[in-house]
Motif scaffolding. Structure first.
Motif, PDB file in Angstrom:
ATOM      1  N   SER A 126     -71.927 108.121 -57.697  1.00  0.00           N
ATOM      2  CA  SER A 126     -73.313 107.744 -58.298  1.00  0.00           C
ATOM      3  C   SER A 126     -73.153 106.210 -58.233  1.00  0.00           C
ATOM      4  CB  SER A 126     -73.368 108.323 -59.665  1.00  0.00           C
ATOM      5  OG  SER A 126     -73.374 109.922 -59.588  1.00  0.00           O
ATOM      6  N   LYS A 169     -75.736 103.241 -60.078  1.00  0.00           N
ATOM      7  CA  LYS A 169     -76.915 102.836 -60.829  1.00  0.00           C
ATOM      8  C   LYS A 169     -77.435 101.378 -60.332  1.00  0.00           C
ATOM      9  CE  LYS A 169     -76.988 106.394 -63.054  1.00  0.00           C
ATOM     10  NZ  LYS A 169     -77.874 107.682 -62.420  1.00  0.00           N
ATOM     11  N   ASP A 195     -77.359 109.621 -56.642  1.00  0.00           N
ATOM     12  CA  ASP A 195     -76.111 110.447 -56.605  1.00  0.00           C
ATOM     13  C   ASP A 195     -75.840 110.973 -55.302  1.00  0.00           C
ATOM     14  OD1 ASP A 195     -75.984 110.272 -59.232  1.00  0.00           O
ATOM     15  OD2 ASP A 195     -77.268 112.087 -59.809  1.00  0.00           O
ATOM     16  N   LYS A 236     -91.086 111.013 -57.430  1.00  0.00           N
ATOM     17  CA  LYS A 236     -89.907 110.738 -58.646  1.00  0.00           C
ATOM     18  C   LYS A 236     -88.442 110.633 -57.888  1.00  0.00           C
ATOM     19  CE  LYS A 236     -92.576 111.036 -61.833  1.00  0.00           C
ATOM     20  NZ  LYS A 236     -92.952 109.897 -62.771  1.00  0.00           N
ATOM     21  N   PHE A 237     -88.488 111.466 -56.594  1.00  0.00           N
ATOM     22  CA  PHE A 237     -87.019 111.177 -56.079  1.00  0.00           C
ATOM     23  C   PHE A 237     -86.941 111.528 -54.584  1.00  0.00           C
ATOM     24  CE2 PHE A 237     -87.436 115.564 -57.797  1.00  0.00           C
ATOM     25  CZ  PHE A 237     -87.222 116.257 -56.512  1.00  0.00           C
ATOM     26  N   VAL A 263     -84.032 120.006 -58.208  1.00  0.00           N
ATOM     27  CA  VAL A 263     -83.721 118.630 -58.670  1.00  0.00           C
ATOM     28  C   VAL A 263     -84.522 117.823 -59.617  1.00  0.00           C
ATOM     29  CG1 VAL A 263     -83.433 116.193 -57.599  1.00  0.00           C
ATOM     30  CG2 VAL A 263     -82.600 118.277 -56.372  1.00  0.00           C
ATOM     31  N   TYR A 278     -83.534 119.112 -62.985  1.00  0.00           N
ATOM     32  CA  TYR A 278     -82.318 118.578 -63.421  1.00  0.00           C
ATOM     33  C   TYR A 278     -82.661 117.086 -63.846  1.00  0.00           C
ATOM     34  CZ  TYR A 278     -77.794 116.230 -63.006  1.00  0.00           C
ATOM     35  OH  TYR A 278     -76.618 115.458 -63.134  1.00  0.00           O
ATOM     36  N   LEU A 279     -83.447 116.424 -63.148  1.00  0.00           N
ATOM     37  CA  LEU A 279     -83.518 115.021 -63.505  1.00  0.00           C
ATOM     38  C   LEU A 279     -84.336 114.663 -64.838  1.00  0.00           C
ATOM     39  CD1 LEU A 279     -84.318 113.192 -60.108  1.00  0.00           C
ATOM     40  CD2 LEU A 279     -82.183 113.176 -61.358  1.00  0.00           C
ATOM     41  N   THR A 280     -85.356 115.876 -65.233  1.00  0.00           N
ATOM     42  CA  THR A 280     -86.193 115.636 -66.265  1.00  0.00           C
ATOM     43  C   THR A 280     -85.803 116.400 -67.757  1.00  0.00           C
ATOM     44  OG1 THR A 280     -87.511 117.434 -65.489  1.00  0.00           O
ATOM     45  CG2 THR A 280     -88.067 115.248 -64.874  1.00  0.00           C
ATOM     46  N   ALA A 303     -76.853 114.638 -59.730  1.00  0.00           N
ATOM     47  CA  ALA A 303     -77.803 115.457 -59.132  1.00  0.00           C
ATOM     48  C   ALA A 303     -77.528 116.567 -57.804  1.00  0.00           C
ATOM     49  CB  ALA A 303     -79.164 114.882 -58.770  1.00  0.00           C
ATOM     50  N   GLN A 355     -83.269 108.433 -56.984  1.00  0.00           N
ATOM     51  CA  GLN A 355     -84.197 108.539 -57.988  1.00  0.00           C
ATOM     52  C   GLN A 355     -84.912 107.134 -58.114  1.00  0.00           C
ATOM     53  OE1 GLN A 355     -82.771 109.526 -62.084  1.00  0.00           O
ATOM     54  NE2 GLN A 355     -84.683 109.893 -63.123  1.00  0.00           N
TER      55      GLN A 355
END
Length: 570
Positions: free
Chosen positions: A129, A131, A147, A443-444, A465, A468-470, A510, A556
């Motif tokens: 991952s 960021k 991810d 969103k992704f 996905v 999972y993200l939200t 994710a 993301q």
């Protein structure tokens, strides 16, 4: 070895399945012969009646790999299809449901399941991952982070992945690479392609500055900041060779400079084509170093698809060669999720691609160009890096093989000439580039090799996905797909779904979460631990029969930044 293992469904001339496969002479050979004892750990995994199911259609080949036969699928699942003088056996992973759910009539069945911690250890072994800083020194990033993860089926895994930030220009590069006939080409492309793209995007002044630094022996400007898992290695032995080829490329760009700003689409196409050309040229020229000489030949004779994303602000470009895919996850106004394709598979299911291939060759070859849904009846993807057996003339192939190392000259695959091979090249690495302006509802992005798309529909990928993200789960009525389900069984399914929701955040990645669903989903669309455990417990000889390598990158996006970009444009 140049050829892949027998369980390589994409490309192989020693008996075995994947991109290049070869047909079988006998349809009734025993699963376990005297030449190969059954793996001791296989029997606790497979219940008594299930052994008989597999034993009736599986067979053993002389290279000591278990391979399965199903004449119905002999041509529909191999990546590189059959020729009569070789043997290839493969049983489709779609039939694994029958293997998993076969009823047990044995009075004392033996069972072995991995525990949840063991399952998690396997699934998370290759996860990574990153960021992204909101401001990278040049602009505010539209990417929050990404991810990635990989789950091998081949040993060693033939997929590769890459991610890097462009330091001398704006934007970020991410890509997945699906190798066949071994991992050599995918490895080389994963190391080199982003440098070719970054160089293609550099302004003339920066190219001159880099060349002058090399000439004077000064330190070079860093071009890329890599974001790699420790297992994502670089070939140190080939670094000098790769650098010299890249330098030749930027020197040509300096000489050809028109003074115009480089278009991203053009840069992506040029980078793909130039790298493939360099892979071919390096193999033809060879190298005095015997190790490097063999390496460049392995890279050229194997192959790889590539699906690459370049993200700069709201501008998203996808460059795709082959059958890996890019998919955008979009959140609708009601909170539900939808999927938008950002790439097209380059194979026989794509009518435009079939027409393109036919247009590039004489009318007299029309019937032999695509046979049994394969290029020349052999290769499944119609675009790929490497694969010089579909690009070089017969004379060049023979010259390189005969003058090459013994490992090359003794290899059946490298000496094999495809049938109806009259007007090469039949294969190209030129990508199809799609540009998309990001919106706040985007969103992704999911980049994945075909190991994912063979097991999951894009709409299910978007939903899993997105939820999972939200952390928001939109419950759909449980579909039983025509099965007769009792009230007690329905209660069990609902209880399982509730437990799954409460434990969704056991995955911190994710891509890992998506792989868990891809491998462990049952016929009701829920993760079945028993199935997941069995799939992850399969020995190497069997794993490749039921699934492919899976490599996933989930990117993301920052909706607030994308919205701000849109307002500025207005």
């Amino acid at each position: 070895m140049l050829a892949a293992s027998c369980c390589d469904r994409r490309m192989c001339v020693c008996p075995g399945p994947r991109r290049i496969a070869i047909p079988v002479r006998s349809s009734r050979l025993p699963l376990l012969s005297d030449a190969m004892p059954a793996p001791a750990h296989l029997f606790p995994l497979i219940r008594n009646c299930e052994i008989s199911r597999i034993g009736s259609t599986a067979c053993y080949c002389h290279h000591k790999h278990l391979c399965c036969l199903s004449s119905h699928f002999a041509h529909s699942h191999f990546r590189y299809a059959p020729q009569k003088k070789f043997a290839a056996l493969y049983r489709p992973k779609e039939h694994f449901n029958h293997f998993i759910h076969a009823r047990d009539y044995a009075s004392t069945p033996q069972r072995f399941y991995l525990t949840p911690p063991q399952v998690n250890s396997i699934l998370k072994a290759n996860e990574y991952s990153f960021k992204v800083p909101e401001f990278d020194g040049k602009n505010v990033s539209s990417i929050l982070g990404f991810d990635s993860n990989q789950l091998p089926a081949n040993a060693p895994i033939e997929d590769r992945r890459s991610a890097a930030t462009c330091l001398q220009t704006r934007g970020m590069l991410l890509g997945v690479f699906d190798g066949h006939a071994g991992c050599a080409c995918a490895q080389a492309v994963s190391e080199r392609l982003f440098y070719y793209i970054a160089v293609s995007l550099l302004p003339h002044e920066t190219l001159l500055e880099i060349e002058n630094a090399v000439e004077s022996g000064r330190a070079l400007l860093p071009i890329l900041q890599w974001h790699k898992h420790p297992n994502d290695y670089f070939s140190k032995e080939a670094s000098k060779l790769y650098f010299n080829s890249l330098r030749t490329y930027w020197q040509e760009l300096i000489d050809l400079n028109s003074g115009e700003t480089t278009d991203v689409r053009e840069a992506l196409i040029n980078a793909f084509k130039r790298l493939d050309n360099d892979i071919s040229l390096e193999a033809q020229v060879g190298d005095p170093n015997s190790f490097l000489n063999y390496l460049v030949l392995r890279v050229a004779f194997s192959g790889s698809t590539a699906c690459v994303a370049h993200v700069d602000g709201v501008d998203l470009h996808i460059a795709n060669t082959g059958d890996s895919r890019a998919m955008l996850g979009v959140q609708e106004e009601d909170g539900s999720w939808s999927a938008v394709n950002l790439s097209y598979d380059h194979n026989a299911q794509n009518e435009h691609e079939v027409e393109r291939v036919k247009m590039e060759h004489p009318k007299s070859e029309e019937k032999s160009l695509v046979k049994q849904d394969r290029l020349l009846g052999l290769l499944m993807p119609f675009r790929a890096f490497g694969d010089v057996k579909f690009k070089w003339s017969i004379e060049l192939q023979k010259r390189v093989v005969e003058s090459g190392p013994d490992q090359l000259n003794d290899n059946e695959y490298t000496k094999f000439i495809p049938p109806n091979y009259y007007t090469p090249p039949y294969l190209t690495a030129e990508p199809e580039v799609i540009h998309h302006k990001l919106r706040p509802q985007d969103k992704f992005l999911v980049l994945a090799t075909d190991g994912l798309w063979e097991t999951m529909h894009r709409q299910d990928v978007a939903r899993i996905v997105g939820e999972y993200l939200t952390g928001v789960h939109h419950q759909q009525p449980i579909a039983v797909g025509g099965y007769k389900v009792t009230l007690g069984q329905m209660h069990g399914l609902l209880t399982e779904r509730r437990a799954r929701i409460s434990s969704v955040f056991e995955d911190q990645n994710a891509a890992t979460h998506l792989i868990r669903h891809a491998v462990g989903n049952n016929e009701f669309g829920t993760v079945d631990h028993e199935r997941l455990s069995k799939m992850l417990s399969l020995p190497e000889e069997l794993a490749r029969m039921y699934r492919d390598d899976i490599t996933i990158i989930v990117v993301q996006f920052n909706s607030h930044v994308i919205g701000a970009y849109q307002n500025e444009e207005l």
